[in-house]
Design an enzyme around this catalytic site. Structure first.
Site, short mmCIF file in Angstrom:
data_model
loop_
_atom_site.label_atom_id
_atom_site.label_comp_id
_atom_site.label_asym_id
_atom_site.label_seq_id
_atom_site.Cartn_x
_atom_site.Cartn_y
_atom_site.Cartn_z
N GLU A 1 51.78 29.19 45.23
CA GLU A 1 52.10 30.15 44.15
C GLU A 1 50.84 29.64 42.91
O GLU A 1 51.91 28.91 42.82
CB GLU A 1 53.83 30.66 43.64
CG GLU A 1 54.48 30.91 44.10
CD GLU A 1 56.43 31.06 44.32
OE1 GLU A 1 56.69 31.84 44.92
OE2 GLU A 1 56.23 30.30 42.78
N CYS A 2 50.47 30.21 42.67
CA CYS A 2 49.82 30.11 41.74
C CYS A 2 48.78 28.59 40.70
O CYS A 2 48.77 28.41 42.58
CB CYS A 2 50.43 30.45 40.26
SG CYS A 2 49.66 30.87 39.02
#
Length: 490
Positions: free
Chosen positions: A342-343
């Site tokens: 994620e991210c």
């Protein structure tokens, strides 16, 4: 107060309250940390919570309280899921302190309380302690407090704490005004002190992992609250927290012995995780094994990987220089190891990170993308995703909710598969997301696994299948998860 711990034993439950502000910047984080520090100095077990999809404030909460802070969110999670998170973690605490997000009534739109601190306070039946920046007002503060009390009669604004008054005389004027015009109890104030300053950067406060809250500052925060805020009255204003229902308390559900070893990247570069995501993975059968991409030279023995968000761009040179770790991750991905990112995790798995000054730092090269840092937020806001195909964390057709908050963009994308269709709640924009390469699934979106409880189970079961089939691509051996509940069906 000699019998602080008695607040729990006499009532049979913890005490709880929400700390909110009229707007961002009122000082609620500093006041929250001060109250937490002071209550801890009294020997109380303080369980912290943070409204909204914030990771940084929660890290500071954990530093003060010695317990992981938990996120509560009215848009990502149902009322039932928020209550489950709250009651399970309140079960062994004396005091539950919930820090709000933005202004008290600010949420996903201007027409409703959805996603607001007020919504969470009402769902949990907790009183609000309003933090007001009094540096540039006097009796007008009473009008502000009165307005916040009357705006929603179903919400109880029980007390007010003033931040940054000019001194004791100024506070007395503020207190007199509130006492004469409002129902909330003036609880005291937090004076300005140059020794307390938490630096900020483009995504918010600097993280707790960067050691900006030494013991001396924590002690000072507690002393200021103890000296200037009526903690006894604060606890009197707080609500008793009901005992959790069966199945909600910690330990109520049997945990697996750990059918897979799940590596979780955790250090100064990767520190943004919803703690309840990790709990959900543990309950689904994952043994969490933390490791540092900054410090380790290679991966430990693992069956799957989870890269959360953080600030990899600030440590790009160090991450890029750790070539043995990068090679270890790329080799694992090529061998079919299930990896969810994620991210910041997506950024780390890219070919390279390019800074705003156009300096390039090679990364793991797992994803066929370059990440370019930007001057402003990109695709900021709550996001709902629909799985367009079976993937590591669920079947086609499932939905989940999360949040996007980053100052970078994907550039130079080579052909790649996508597993999601993402819709931004602020703009309504829809686009493919969820980059998939072999058993790697990566996105800028931080998904909350409790927005669709089947995701953690799907992740673990697909990792188990990959493990059993000697790391064959999980996409060919996906566990049927048709019982997963759509977020839109909540």
């Amino acid at each position: 107060m000699a019998s602080d711990r008695a607040i729990r034993t006499k009532s049979g439950s913890a005490k709880g309250f929400v700390i909110a502000g009229p707007a961002s910047g009122a000082g609620k984080t500093t006041v929250t940390l001060s109250l937490m520090a002071a209550l801890r100095k009294r020997g109380l077990i303080v369980q912290p919570f943070k409204c909204g999809p914030d990771f940084i404030d929660g890290g500071h909460h954990a530093r003060v309280c010695g317990r992981a802070s938990r996120n509560l969110d009215g848009w990502m999670l149902s009322a039932e899921a928020n209550r489950q998170v709250f009651y399970r973690n309140a079960a062994d605490a004396d005091v539950c302190a919930v820090e709000g997000v933005m202004g008290l009534f600010d949420g996903v739109d201007g027409k409703s309380e959805a996603g607001s601190t007020a919504e969470i306070a009402k769902w949990l039946q907790l009183p609000v302690i309003l933090v007001v920046d009094a540096s540039a007002m006097a009796r007008s503060a009473a009008a502000l407090v009165h307005g916040y009390e009357s705006f929603d009669p179903a919400l109880k604004v029980a007390g007010v704490i003033f931040n940054n008054p000019g001194g004791a005389a100024h506070y007395q004027m503020l207190s007199d005004g509130v006492t004469a015009s409002a129902n909330a109890v003036p609880l005291g104030y937090l004076p300005h002190d140059e020794r307390i300053h938490i630096p900020e950067r483009y995504l918010g406060l600097v993280t707790a992992g960067e050691n900006l809250l030494p013991d001396s500052v924590l002690s000072l925060l507690g002393e200021l609250a103890e000296s200037h805020i009526d903690l006894d009255q604060l606890l009197a204003c707080a609500a008793s927290v009901p005992a959790p229902a069966d199945g909600c308390a910690k330990g109520a559900r049997d945990l697996s012995a750990g059918s897979i070893r799940l590596g979780v990247a955790r250090d100064k570069a990767f520190c943004f995780y919803y703690e309840d995501n990790l709990d959900a993975l543990r309950e689904a059968g994952a043994e969490i094994v933390e490791f540092s991409p900054l410090e380790y030279s290679c991966l430990p023995a693992l069956d799957a990987l989870y890269f959360g968000g953080g600030y990899p761009e600030l440590f790009a040179e160090q991450l890029s220089g750790n070539r043995p770790m990068l090679a270890s991750i790329k080799r694992a991905a090529e061998d079919g190891l299930p990896i969810y990112a994620e991210c910041g995790g997506l950024m780390y798995l890219a070919r390279e990170i390019v800074t705003k000054e156009n300096a390039s730092f090679p990364m793991a090269g797992v994803l066929p993308i370059t990440v370019q840092m930007t001057d402003r937020l990109v695709n900021f806001g709550y996001t709902e995703v629909s799985f367009t195909s079976d993937c590591l964390i669920g079947p086609a057709g499932a939905k989940a909710r999360g949040h996007s908050f980053h100052c970078s963009r994907i550039a130079d994308v080579r052909p790649v598969e996508y597993a999601y269709q993402a819709r931004n709640s602020m703009t309504g924009r829809e686009e493919p997301d969820g980059l998939r390469v072999k058993n790697v699934l990566a996105s800028y979106i931080h998904l909350h696994f409790l927005s669709n409880p089947g995701m953690a189970e799907a992740f673990v079961k697909n990792a188990e299948r990959a493990k059993r089939s000697k790391l064959q691509p999980a996409s060919k051996h996906l566990e049927p998860m048709h019982s997963i509940r759509s977020a839109s069906d909540r």
